[in-house]
Each structure stands twice: as C-alpha cells, then as structure tokens.
Design a protein around this motif. Structure first.
Motif, PDB file in Angstrom:
ATOM      1  N   ALA A   4       5.415  18.660  21.691  1.00 26.51           N
ATOM      2  CA  ALA A   4       5.575  17.640  20.653  1.00 26.51           C
ATOM      3  C   ALA A   4       7.001  17.615  20.118  1.00 26.51           C
ATOM      4  O   ALA A   4       7.600  16.537  19.952  1.00 26.51           O
ATOM      5  CB  ALA A   4       4.583  17.894  19.515  1.00 26.51           C
ATOM      6  N   VAL A   5       7.572  18.781  19.857  1.00 25.80           N
ATOM      7  CA  VAL A   5       8.951  18.839  19.368  1.00 25.80           C
ATOM      8  C   VAL A   5       9.909  18.307  20.426  1.00 25.80           C
ATOM      9  O   VAL A   5      10.885  17.597  20.116  1.00 25.80           O
ATOM     10  CB  VAL A   5       9.319  20.278  18.972  1.00 25.80           C
ATOM     11  N   GLY A   6       9.637  18.610  21.694  1.00 23.88           N
ATOM     12  CA  GLY A   6      10.494  18.108  22.764  1.00 23.88           C
ATOM     13  C   GLY A   6      10.478  16.589  22.846  1.00 23.88           C
ATOM     14  O   GLY A   6      11.537  15.950  22.977  1.00 23.88           O
ATOM     15  N   TYR A   7       9.304  15.990  22.762  1.00 20.29           N
ATOM     16  CA  TYR A   7       9.210  14.526  22.822  1.00 20.29           C
ATOM     17  C   TYR A   7       9.815  13.889  21.572  1.00 20.29           C
ATOM     18  O   TYR A   7      10.489  12.856  21.655  1.00 20.29           O
ATOM     19  CB  TYR A   7       7.750  14.094  22.967  1.00 20.29           C
ATOM     20  N   TRP A   8       9.553  14.476  20.415  1.00 22.24           N
ATOM     21  CA  TRP A   8      10.059  13.883  19.173  1.00 22.24           C
ATOM     22  C   TRP A   8      11.593  13.943  19.110  1.00 22.24           C
ATOM     23  O   TRP A   8      12.234  13.032  18.595  1.00 22.24           O
ATOM     24  CB  TRP A   8       9.447  14.592  17.978  1.00 22.24           C
ATOM     25  N   SER A   9      12.170  15.002  19.631  1.00 20.87           N
ATOM     26  CA  SER A   9      13.624  15.188  19.544  1.00 20.87           C
ATOM     27  C   SER A   9      14.373  14.599  20.727  1.00 20.87           C
ATOM     28  O   SER A   9      15.606  14.613  20.732  1.00 20.87           O
ATOM     29  CB  SER A   9      13.951  16.686  19.431  1.00 20.87           C
ATOM     30  N   ALA A  10      13.655  14.122  21.742  1.00 20.29           N
ATOM     31  CA  ALA A  10      14.321  13.642  22.958  1.00 20.29           C
ATOM     32  C   ALA A  10      15.097  12.358  22.691  1.00 20.29           C
ATOM     33  O   ALA A  10      14.644  11.481  21.959  1.00 20.29           O
ATOM     34  CB  ALA A  10      13.292  13.411  24.055  1.00 20.29           C
ATOM     35  N   TRP A  11      16.259  12.263  23.273  1.00 25.16           N
ATOM     36  CA  TRP A  11      17.088  11.062  23.165  1.00 25.16           C
ATOM     37  C   TRP A  11      17.762  10.702  24.485  1.00 25.16           C
ATOM     38  O   TRP A  11      18.133   9.549  24.714  1.00 25.16           O
ATOM     39  CB  TRP A  11      18.183  11.280  22.116  1.00 25.16           C
ATOM     40  N   PHE A  12      17.922  11.684  25.373  1.00 22.74           N
ATOM     41  CA  PHE A  12      18.703  11.455  26.581  1.00 22.74           C
ATOM     42  C   PHE A  12      18.016  10.470  27.524  1.00 22.74           C
ATOM     43  O   PHE A  12      18.659   9.569  28.076  1.00 22.74           O
ATOM     44  CB  PHE A  12      18.967  12.781  27.299  1.00 22.74           C
ATOM     45  N   ASN A  13      16.703  10.648  27.732  1.00 16.90           N
ATOM     46  CA  ASN A  13      15.994   9.737  28.636  1.00 16.90           C
ATOM     47  C   ASN A  13      16.090   8.293  28.162  1.00 16.90           C
ATOM     48  O   ASN A  13      16.273   7.372  28.963  1.00 16.90           O
ATOM     49  CB  ASN A  13      14.526  10.152  28.752  1.00 16.90           C
ATOM     50  N   PRO A  36      19.858  11.370  41.509  1.00 18.59           N
ATOM     51  CA  PRO A  36      18.599  11.184  42.255  1.00 18.59           C
ATOM     52  C   PRO A  36      17.398  10.939  41.335  1.00 18.59           C
ATOM     53  O   PRO A  36      16.508  10.152  41.677  1.00 18.59           O
ATOM     54  CB  PRO A  36      18.461  12.500  43.028  1.00 18.59           C
ATOM     55  N   THR A  37      17.382  11.604  40.176  1.00 18.25           N
ATOM     56  CA  THR A  37      16.275  11.376  39.245  1.00 18.25           C
ATOM     57  C   THR A  37      16.280   9.949  38.727  1.00 18.25           C
ATOM     58  O   THR A  37      15.227   9.292  38.648  1.00 18.25           O
ATOM     59  CB  THR A  37      16.373  12.362  38.068  1.00 18.25           C
ATOM     60  N   TYR A  38      17.458   9.445  38.388  1.00 16.37           N
ATOM     61  CA  TYR A  38      17.546   8.060  37.910  1.00 16.37           C
ATOM     62  C   TYR A  38      17.128   7.074  39.001  1.00 16.37           C
ATOM     63  O   TYR A  38      16.418   6.096  38.738  1.00 16.37           O
ATOM     64  CB  TYR A  38      18.966   7.759  37.447  1.00 16.37           C
ATOM     65  N   LEU A  39      17.570   7.313  40.244  1.00 13.81           N
ATOM     66  CA  LEU A  39      17.202   6.427  41.341  1.00 13.81           C
ATOM     67  C   LEU A  39      15.694   6.447  41.584  1.00 13.81           C
ATOM     68  O   LEU A  39      15.093   5.405  41.908  1.00 13.81           O
ATOM     69  CB  LEU A  39      17.949   6.832  42.618  1.00 13.81           C
ATOM     70  N   LEU A  40      15.070   7.621  41.415  1.00 13.04           N
ATOM     71  CA  LEU A  40      13.621   7.712  41.582  1.00 13.04           C
ATOM     72  C   LEU A  40      12.893   6.933  40.487  1.00 13.04           C
ATOM     73  O   LEU A  40      11.955   6.174  40.770  1.00 13.04           O
ATOM     74  CB  LEU A  40      13.189   9.177  41.567  1.00 13.04           C
ATOM     75  N   ILE A  58       8.320   9.549  29.112  1.00 14.21           N
ATOM     76  CA  ILE A  58       7.272  10.565  29.202  1.00 14.21           C
ATOM     77  C   ILE A  58       7.271  11.262  30.559  1.00 14.21           C
ATOM     78  O   ILE A  58       7.353  12.489  30.642  1.00 14.21           O
ATOM     79  CB  ILE A  58       5.892   9.934  28.927  1.00 14.21           C
ATOM     80  N   LEU A  59       7.184  10.486  31.633  1.00 18.57           N
ATOM     81  CA  LEU A  59       6.960  11.073  32.960  1.00 18.57           C
ATOM     82  C   LEU A  59       8.095  11.963  33.454  1.00 18.57           C
ATOM     83  O   LEU A  59       7.822  13.036  34.013  1.00 18.57           O
ATOM     84  CB  LEU A  59       6.688   9.962  33.973  1.00 18.57           C
ATOM     85  N   PRO A  60       9.382  11.607  33.313  1.00 14.85           N
ATOM     86  CA  PRO A  60      10.430  12.495  33.852  1.00 14.85           C
ATOM     87  C   PRO A  60      10.446  13.896  33.250  1.00 14.85           C
ATOM     88  O   PRO A  60      10.941  14.833  33.882  1.00 14.85           O
ATOM     89  CB  PRO A  60      11.729  11.737  33.536  1.00 14.85           C
ATOM     90  N   SER A  61       9.956  14.051  32.032  1.00 15.29           N
ATOM     91  CA  SER A  61       9.958  15.378  31.387  1.00 15.29           C
ATOM     92  C   SER A  61       8.552  15.769  30.940  1.00 15.29           C
ATOM     93  O   SER A  61       8.386  16.457  29.935  1.00 15.29           O
ATOM     94  CB  SER A  61      10.900  15.368  30.180  1.00 15.29           C
ATOM     95  N   ALA A  62       7.551  15.352  31.692  1.00 14.68           N
ATOM     96  CA  ALA A  62       6.170  15.547  31.254  1.00 14.68           C
ATOM     97  C   ALA A  62       5.701  16.990  31.401  1.00 14.68           C
ATOM     98  O   ALA A  62       4.836  17.437  30.650  1.00 14.68           O
ATOM     99  CB  ALA A  62       5.235  14.621  32.039  1.00 14.68           C
ATOM    100  N   VAL A  63       6.254  17.723  32.354  1.00 18.16           N
ATOM    101  CA  VAL A  63       5.734  19.060  32.658  1.00 18.16           C
ATOM    102  C   VAL A  63       6.855  20.077  32.585  1.00 18.16           C
ATOM    103  O   VAL A  63       7.945  19.842  33.110  1.00 18.16           O
ATOM    104  CB  VAL A  63       5.074  19.092  34.057  1.00 18.16           C
TER     105      VAL A  63
END
Length: 319
Positions: free
Chosen positions: A232-241, A155-159, A173-178
């Motif tokens: 910042a660490v979350g965004y820098w290390s993110a790869w899945f999105n 559902p997240t991908y479809l959104l 950015i937006l799917p994991s912004a908060v």
C-alpha cells in the motif's frame, strides 16, 4: 503449603495483580548487568534527539499549511510558531479540482493494486512453500533470478506500450505488482506453519484452496498485515510509473501533482488564479499537499505496527 506472606504489604506474594503491567519492561536475564544511570541518560537523550529530528520537520510542514499568506510572508517562508489557524489551503485543494481528483486516483490505485498484489503474492508464496509441488525448485530459482537481473527501463516501457497499457491505470499497477522479496517473506512464514496441521486437514478432505483460506491465512495475519502495508505504501508513494506511462494530466496520481506544485511546473487553473491574486500562499498549498500525501500512511502505520516484529522476524528467520 502455607502461602508466603509479604510482611511489608501484608499480602501473599506472587499474586496475579503483582505482575508487571502492560507497559512494564520485561524481566532482565540474570547474566545481563543493570544499566548505569549515565547509560540510561545517554539513551534517553539520543531517543529525544531522534524524535525531535523526525517530528520537528513534520511540525513545520503542518503548521505552515495552516497559516494565512500574511503570516507566511511575515515569517519569510516556513512557519515554526503558528499565529492562528486557517484551513483555506485544504478547502481549496478539496474543492473538486485537480488535487482532489489526483487523491482519488491514488486511493483507487492503492486499493486495487494492494488487493491484486496480495492475491498474486499469497498464491505464489503458498505454492512455493509446498516443497513437493511440481516445478517448485525451478519456479523458485526463476523468481530469485529476477532479484539480480532486470531488463531495464527501455525494454519495460516497450513491453507496456506493446500491451496497450500506456495512458491507462493498469500501467500504474501491473509493472510493479509483485515483489519477489515479499513473496519470499510470505513463503518463509507459510513454511513455518506446522505440517501436521495441514496434513490433518488433508485427511479430513480439505483441498489446497480450503487449506489456504481456512488455515494458512488466519494463522498468517501478522505477516499479511505487514506485507499489505508495504504494498500500500509503495502504490501510494509511487510517481515514476505515472511520469513515463501517462500523458493525460487528469489521470495523474497525487504524488505527481505534488511534484508539479512543489517544482512550480504546472498549477491547477483555480489555484493559479488565487495564488496570483494574493488570496493563497503557494507555500501553504505545497505544504497542504504534502500533509495529504503523508496522512494515509500516518493513519495506517499504528494499526499495523504491532504486527511488524512478529510478521517480519518470523517470516525472515524461518525457511
């Protein structure tokens, strides 16, 4: 009253320069026993082993990234004892190819994403910290529900696809912004600020925006620094999105390019040519990319470390 004289040093006791230094241990409570020598030795040994277990792999990664192909081949892989230093791997990675572009993508996503996430989190936390605000309890319960229930990946991908965010940087950015956890920590810290201070500002005619900007945020620097580092660490290390929302290789962040290099799925054309001709070691390239991925976090952490105790404990205990 006559000052008490220290007979051994022939100077008054309890002078300011007799206080413990900055790095001295705090005074021990009277009910706590003095540690034994075996206990101190055991603690020192445990800390030494823990530091060695953390630093030794980092040493191997850094040393291997600075070695030539001949040295790496002679060592049979990872290098522990360096034999000369060469920056060929870093020079090639930063020569304008895919790795440099991926590093700039990660840097931009980290900066923009952290600013956006902090803005949303601070505004949400400040609103929820005002207990008498409209819909306070319902919004809080709604946020708490998202910590236990999620829609799932499909559902997240479809959104994201329906919003037209695929193959855009906003998908990173937006799917994991908060993070609801970070909002709750900020809320607890804001609620710990003296209500009398905020009430006095309201009496002087300050509105919510001015109170937040001039009073709440300056008093919350510790927790803001910690939460900013988390984002910042979350965004820098993110790869899945990036792996599910992006198909353009030129838009991939550094972490995804590093995965490709380590797993040997795909290599940039320039690097592949030099590796195949024997000019570069693929292992040195892999280790150099790892160092580049770790470097920003290693640089920022010491500056924020002093805020961790105050920011996390105060924000978590109160409320």
């Amino acid at each position: 009253m006559t000052a008490v004289i220290d007979k051994a040093a022939n100077k008054p006791a309890n002078r300011p320069d007799d206080r413990p230094g900055r790095w001295a241990a705090p005074p021990r409570p009277p009910w706590e026993e003095e540690p034994s020598k075996p206990g101190l030795a055991g603690k020192g040994l445990a800390l030494t082993l823990a530091a060695f277990a953390i630093l030794f792999p980092l040493w191997i990664v850094i040393v291997t990234s600075l070695q030539s192909r001949k040295t790496i081949d002679a060592a049979g892989g990872l290098v522990v004892i360096p034999k000369g230093i060469t920056f060929v791997a870093y020079k090639e990675l930063l020569s304008g190819g895919q790795v440099q572009r991926a590093a700039m993508v990660s840097l931009g996503v980290t900066l923009v994403g952290t600013l956006f996430s902090m803005a949303v989190s601070v505004l949400c936390a400040y609103g929820l910290s005002r207990v008498g605000s409209t819909g306070h309890r319902w919004f809080l319960m709604l946020l708490l529900a998202t910590m236990f229930f999620g829609a799932g990946l499909i559902p997240t991908y479809l959104l994201v696809q329906a919003l037209g965010l695929t193959d855009t940087y906003l998908a990173l950015i937006l799917p994991s912004a908060v993070s609801v956890f970070n909002i709750l920590v900020l809320r607890s810290f804001f609620m710990g600020i003296s209500p009398e201070l905020i009430d006095s500002a309201r009496i002087d005619g300050a509105g919510d925006w001015r109170i937040l900007w001039k009073i709440v945020m300056p008093l919350s620097r510790a927790v803001l620094a910690v939460i900013s580092l988390f984002y910042a660490v979350g965004y820098w290390s993110a790869w899945f999105n990036a792996s599910i929302y992006l198909t353009d290789q030129d838009m991939m962040p550094l972490q995804n390019v590093m995965i490709q290099l380590v797993q040997k799925q795909e290599r940039p054309v320039g690097l592949a040519t030099q590796i195949n001709t024997g000019q570069l070691s693929p292992l040195a390239i892999q280790m150099a990319v790892m160092v580049m991925a770790l470097l920003p976090v290693a640089i920022l952490s010491p500056f924020v470390q002093r805020h961790f105790k105050k920011g996390m404990l105060t924000g978590a205990v109160k409320g």
